[in-house]
Design an enzyme around this catalytic site. Structure first.
Site, mmCIF file in Angstrom:
data_model
loop_
_atom_site.group_PDB
_atom_site.id
_atom_site.type_symbol
_atom_site.label_atom_id
_atom_site.label_comp_id
_atom_site.label_asym_id
_atom_site.label_seq_id
_atom_site.Cartn_x
_atom_site.Cartn_y
_atom_site.Cartn_z
ATOM 1 N N VAL A 99 0.841 -1.201 0.000
ATOM 2 C CA VAL A 99 0.000 0.000 0.000
ATOM 3 C C VAL A 99 0.880 1.257 0.000
ATOM 4 O O VAL A 99 0.399 2.360 0.187
ATOM 5 C CB VAL A 99 -0.937 0.012 1.240
ATOM 6 C CG1 VAL A 99 -1.909 -1.161 1.206
ATOM 7 C CG2 VAL A 99 -0.144 -0.024 2.553
ATOM 8 N N HIS A 130 -4.397 -4.623 -1.943
ATOM 9 C CA HIS A 130 -4.790 -4.205 -0.583
ATOM 10 C C HIS A 130 -4.960 -2.693 -0.430
ATOM 11 O O HIS A 130 -4.940 -2.198 0.692
ATOM 12 C CB HIS A 130 -3.774 -4.744 0.437
ATOM 13 C CG HIS A 130 -3.775 -6.247 0.535
ATOM 14 N ND1 HIS A 130 -2.718 -6.965 1.047
ATOM 15 C CD2 HIS A 130 -4.718 -7.166 0.179
ATOM 16 C CE1 HIS A 130 -3.005 -8.261 1.001
ATOM 17 N NE2 HIS A 130 -4.209 -8.410 0.467
ATOM 18 N N CYS A 141 -20.533 7.796 2.618
ATOM 19 C CA CYS A 141 -20.958 7.748 1.208
ATOM 20 C C CYS A 141 -20.004 6.942 0.342
ATOM 21 O O CYS A 141 -20.205 6.849 -0.872
ATOM 22 C CB CYS A 141 -21.125 9.160 0.654
ATOM 23 S SG CYS A 141 -19.565 10.055 0.449
HETATM 24 C C1 BJW Z 1 12.508 -9.692 1.836
HETATM 25 C C2 BJW Z 1 13.345 -8.607 2.071
HETATM 26 C C3 BJW Z 1 14.170 -8.177 1.008
HETATM 27 C C4 BJW Z 1 12.199 -8.968 3.860
HETATM 28 N N1 BJW Z 1 14.132 -8.827 -0.151
HETATM 29 N N2 BJW Z 1 12.497 -10.333 0.675
HETATM 30 C C5 BJW Z 1 -7.424 -18.778 3.254
HETATM 31 C C6 BJW Z 1 -6.725 -19.472 4.222
HETATM 32 C C7 BJW Z 1 -6.522 -18.917 5.482
HETATM 33 C C8 BJW Z 1 -7.008 -17.670 5.806
HETATM 34 C C9 BJW Z 1 -7.705 -16.974 4.843
HETATM 35 C C10 BJW Z 1 -7.911 -17.530 3.589
HETATM 36 N N3 BJW Z 1 -8.610 -16.617 2.845
HETATM 37 C C11 BJW Z 1 -8.851 -15.517 3.600
HETATM 38 C C12 BJW Z 1 -8.309 -15.710 4.830
HETATM 39 C C13 BJW Z 1 -8.358 -14.738 5.978
HETATM 40 C C14 BJW Z 1 -7.289 -13.658 5.884
HETATM 41 C C15 BJW Z 1 -5.917 -14.334 5.905
HETATM 42 O O1 BJW Z 1 -5.261 -14.505 4.907
HETATM 43 N N4 BJW Z 1 -5.455 -14.690 7.096
HETATM 44 C C16 BJW Z 1 -4.169 -15.371 7.253
HETATM 45 C C17 BJW Z 1 -3.187 -14.421 7.939
HETATM 46 C C18 BJW Z 1 -4.393 -16.626 8.042
HETATM 47 N N5 BJW Z 1 -7.467 -12.877 4.675
HETATM 48 C C19 BJW Z 1 -8.294 -11.851 4.631
HETATM 49 O O2 BJW Z 1 -8.965 -11.527 5.611
HETATM 50 C C20 BJW Z 1 -8.449 -11.106 3.319
HETATM 51 N N6 BJW Z 1 -9.820 -10.995 3.018
HETATM 52 C C21 BJW Z 1 -10.537 -12.016 2.532
HETATM 53 O O3 BJW Z 1 -10.044 -13.019 2.097
HETATM 54 O O4 BJW Z 1 -11.870 -11.789 2.529
HETATM 55 C C22 BJW Z 1 -12.775 -12.860 2.199
HETATM 56 C C23 BJW Z 1 -14.153 -12.267 2.242
HETATM 57 C C24 BJW Z 1 -15.005 -12.537 1.204
HETATM 58 C C25 BJW Z 1 -16.309 -12.009 1.245
HETATM 59 C C26 BJW Z 1 -16.699 -11.198 2.304
HETATM 60 C C27 BJW Z 1 -15.826 -10.926 3.329
HETATM 61 C C28 BJW Z 1 -14.548 -11.461 3.299
HETATM 62 C C29 BJW Z 1 -7.930 -9.686 3.446
HETATM 63 C C30 BJW Z 1 -6.470 -9.611 3.710
HETATM 64 C C31 BJW Z 1 -6.050 -8.141 3.937
HETATM 65 C C32 BJW Z 1 -4.598 -8.006 4.375
HETATM 66 N N7 BJW Z 1 -4.365 -6.682 4.816
HETATM 67 C C33 BJW Z 1 -3.033 -6.295 5.203
HETATM 68 C C34 BJW Z 1 -3.089 -4.844 5.757
HETATM 69 C C35 BJW Z 1 -3.265 -3.860 4.588
HETATM 70 C C36 BJW Z 1 -3.333 -2.455 5.049
HETATM 71 C C37 BJW Z 1 -2.064 -2.008 5.742
HETATM 72 O O5 BJW Z 1 -0.954 -2.071 5.218
HETATM 73 O O6 BJW Z 1 -2.201 -1.512 6.856
HETATM 74 O O7 BJW Z 1 -2.152 -6.380 4.092
HETATM 75 S S1 BJW Z 1 -2.297 -7.385 6.396
HETATM 76 C C38 BJW Z 1 -0.667 -7.274 5.754
HETATM 77 O O8 BJW Z 1 -0.238 -8.561 5.267
HETATM 78 C C39 BJW Z 1 -0.767 -6.368 4.513
HETATM 79 C C40 BJW Z 1 0.122 -7.077 3.540
HETATM 80 O O9 BJW Z 1 -0.192 -6.676 2.208
HETATM 81 C C41 BJW Z 1 -0.142 -8.516 3.833
HETATM 82 C C42 BJW Z 1 0.947 -9.467 3.370
HETATM 83 O O10 BJW Z 1 2.147 -9.202 3.989
HETATM 84 P P1 BJW Z 1 3.517 -9.370 3.177
HETATM 85 O O11 BJW Z 1 3.550 -8.371 2.100
HETATM 86 O O12 BJW Z 1 3.686 -10.772 2.789
HETATM 87 O O13 BJW Z 1 4.593 -8.910 4.268
HETATM 88 P P2 BJW Z 1 5.333 -9.786 5.422
HETATM 89 O O14 BJW Z 1 5.913 -8.833 6.385
HETATM 90 O O15 BJW Z 1 4.423 -10.796 5.968
HETATM 91 O O16 BJW Z 1 6.486 -10.550 4.658
HETATM 92 C C43 BJW Z 1 7.627 -9.869 4.148
HETATM 93 C C44 BJW Z 1 8.511 -10.906 3.470
HETATM 94 O O17 BJW Z 1 9.601 -10.247 2.841
HETATM 95 C C45 BJW Z 1 9.121 -11.926 4.437
HETATM 96 O O18 BJW Z 1 8.937 -13.225 3.897
HETATM 97 C C46 BJW Z 1 10.621 -11.570 4.463
HETATM 98 O O19 BJW Z 1 11.438 -12.717 4.607
HETATM 99 C C47 BJW Z 1 10.805 -10.941 3.110
HETATM 100 N N8 BJW Z 1 11.871 -9.920 2.987
HETATM 101 N N9 BJW Z 1 13.222 -8.204 3.377
HETATM 102 C C48 BJW Z 1 13.343 -9.915 -0.285
HETATM 103 N N10 BJW Z 1 15.065 -7.126 1.153
HETATM 104 ZN ZN ZN Z 2 -18.926 10.907 2.510
#
Ligand code: BJW
Ligand code: ZN
Length: 260
Positions: A99, A130, A141
Site C-alpha cells: 500500500v 490491498h 458515502c
Molecule cells: C525480503 C526482504 C528483502 C524482507 N528482499 N524479501 C485462506 C486461508 C486462510 C485464511 C484466509 C484464507 N482466505 C482468507 C483468509 C483470511 C485472511 C488471511 O489470509 N489470514 C491469514 C493471515 C491466516 N485474509 C483476509 O482476511 C483477506 N480478506 C478475505 O479473504 O476476505 C474474504 C471475504 C469474502 C467475502 C466477504 C468478506 C470477506 C484480506 C487480507 C487483507 C490483508 N491486509 C493487510 C493490511 C493492509 C493495510 C495495511 O498495510 O495496513 O495487508 S495485512 C498485511 O499482510 C498487509 C500485507 O499486504 C499482507 C501481506 O504481507 P507481506 O507483504 O507478505 O509482508 P510480510 O511482512 O508478511 O512478509 C515480508 C517478506 O519479505 C518476508 O517473507 C521476508 O522474509 C521478506 N523480505 N526483506 C526480499 N530485502
Molecule cells: Zn462521505
C-alpha cells in the site's frame, strides 16, 4: 541464478507478485519480520474493521505514522527493475499487496527517463490488492479520494471527515476479514492463470487470497520463482527459490538495468 534468469527471460507472460519485502530496502518496515509492524502492534488491534469501529483514533494514529514514514521513502533497485520490465514488456503484469505507492513512483520515474516504443504507464500500473496508504474512503458515502495530508489523530473530533457528507473517513486499505475488490481480484487471478512464470518477491505468503495466486499459475501449467530472504510456504511449490535481497537480485534476474 542462471536457471532463474533463463526461466524469467524466456517467459512469454510473466506475473510479478510483490509483498512488503520488496520495499524493505527503501526503509519501509515489513509486517512479520524481526522488525515487522506486527511485532509492536497486534493486527487485530489495528488492521480490522472492528478495530476501526472501536477505536478509530488509535487506528488513524498508526496510519498517520506510517504515511509519514513511507512518504519519505524512495523506490529501490527492485522497484526500478520491475518498472523497466513492465514498461518494456506488454505481457508482464505486476500485482502488489503493498500500500506504499513505491511501485507507482518507480514507474513514473522510469517512464520519465525516456520514451521507449509502446511504453504505456497505464498498462504497466500495478494491480493493488490491498489498497493504498495515500487514499481515503468515506464510511458514509463510500467516496474515495487521494489524500497525502498529515493526519491529526489527537482526538476523535480531529480525525479526517468527508467533504461531501461529513462522515468519518477511513484509510482505503483492505483489512483482515474484508473482501478484496472483486474486479481487482478477478484480474489478478486471470493474470496468474495466464502466466508462464509467476515471480514472487518479498512476501511471507501467509495472507490470502494473495498467497493463492502463485498456486493458480502452477495449476495452469506455469512455474513459480521466488525471491525472498527467508523460506516461505511457497518455497515448496516453487521451481526455483532464490535467497537474498530483492534490490540486489531483481536487476540481474530481470536483465534490466534500472533507468533504461
Ligand atoms: C525480503 C526482504 C528483502 C524482507 N528482499 N524479501 C485462506 C486461508 C486462510 C485464511 C484466509 C484464507 N482466505 C482468507 C483468509 C483470511 C485472511 C488471511 O489470509 N489470514 C491469514 C493471515 C491466516 N485474509 C483476509 O482476511 C483477506 N480478506 C478475505 O479473504 O476476505 C474474504 C471475504 C469474502 C467475502 C466477504 C468478506 C470477506 C484480506 C487480507 C487483507 C490483508 N491486509 C493487510 C493490511 C493492509 C493495510 C495495511 O498495510 O495496513 O495487508 S495485512 C498485511 O499482510 C498487509 C500485507 O499486504 C499482507 C501481506 O504481507 P507481506 O507483504 O507478505 O509482508 P510480510 O511482512 O508478511 O512478509 C515480508 C517478506 O519479505 C518476508 O517473507 C521476508 O522474509 C521478506 N523480505 N526483506 C526480499 N530485502
Ligand atoms: Zn462521505
Amino acid at each position: 541464478m542462471d536457471q532463474a534468469r533463463k526461466l524469467v527471460g524466456t517467459a512469454r507472460r510473466i506475473l510479478i507478485l510483490t509483498g512488503a519485502g520488496v520495499s524493505a530496502e527503501s526503509g519501509v518496515p515489513t509486517f512479520r519480520g524481526s522488525d515487522g509492524l506486527w511485532r509492536k502492534h497486534r493486527p487485530e488491534q489495528l488492521a480490522t474493521p472492528q478495530a476501526f469501529q472501536s477505536d478509530p483514533r488509535l487506528v488513524w494514529e498508526w496510519y498517520g505514522w506510517r504515511r509519514e514514514l513511507v512518504g519519505a521513502c524512495r523506490p529501490n533497485a527492485a522497484h526500478a527493475a520491475i518498472a523497466s520490465l513492465t514498461l518494456a514488456n506488454e505481457d508482464a503484469r505486476l500485482v502488489t499487496q503493498n500500500v506504499d505507492g513505491l511501485h507507482e513512483l518507480a514507474l513514473e520515474e522510469a517512464a520519465a527517463q525516456g520514451p521507449s516504443p509502446g511504453m504505456s504507464i497505464d498498462r504497466a500500473a500495478p494491480i493493488r490488492l490491498h489498497g493504498s496508504l495515500f487514499r481515503t474512503r468515506c464510511t458514509g458515502c463510500n467516496d474515495r479520494t487521494s489524500d497525502r495530508h498529515p493526519v491529526d489523530a489527537q482526538s476523535e473530533n480531529s480525525l479526517p471527515k468527508c467533504r461531501k457528507c461529513a462522515a468519518l473517513l477511513r484509510p482505503d486499505v483492505v483489512w483482515f476479514g474484508e473482501a478484496l475488490d472483486p474486479d481487482i481480484l478477478r484480474n489478478s487471478m486471470q493474470a496468474a492463470e495466464r502466466a508462464d512464470v509467476c515471480l514472487v518477491v518479498g512476501t511471507s505468503a501467509l495472507v490470502h487470497p494473495a498467497a493463492s495466486l502463485p498456486l493458480l499459475t502452477k495449476q495452469s501449467g506455469g512455474v513459480v520463482v521466488e525471491v525472498n530472504t527467508e523460506p516461505t510456504p511457497l518455497t515448496e511449490i516453487a521451481a526455483l527459490s532464490i535467497r537474498g535481497q530483492a534490490g540486489q537480485i531483481l536487476p540481474d534476474l530481470l536483465g534490466v538495468e534500472p533507468g533504461r
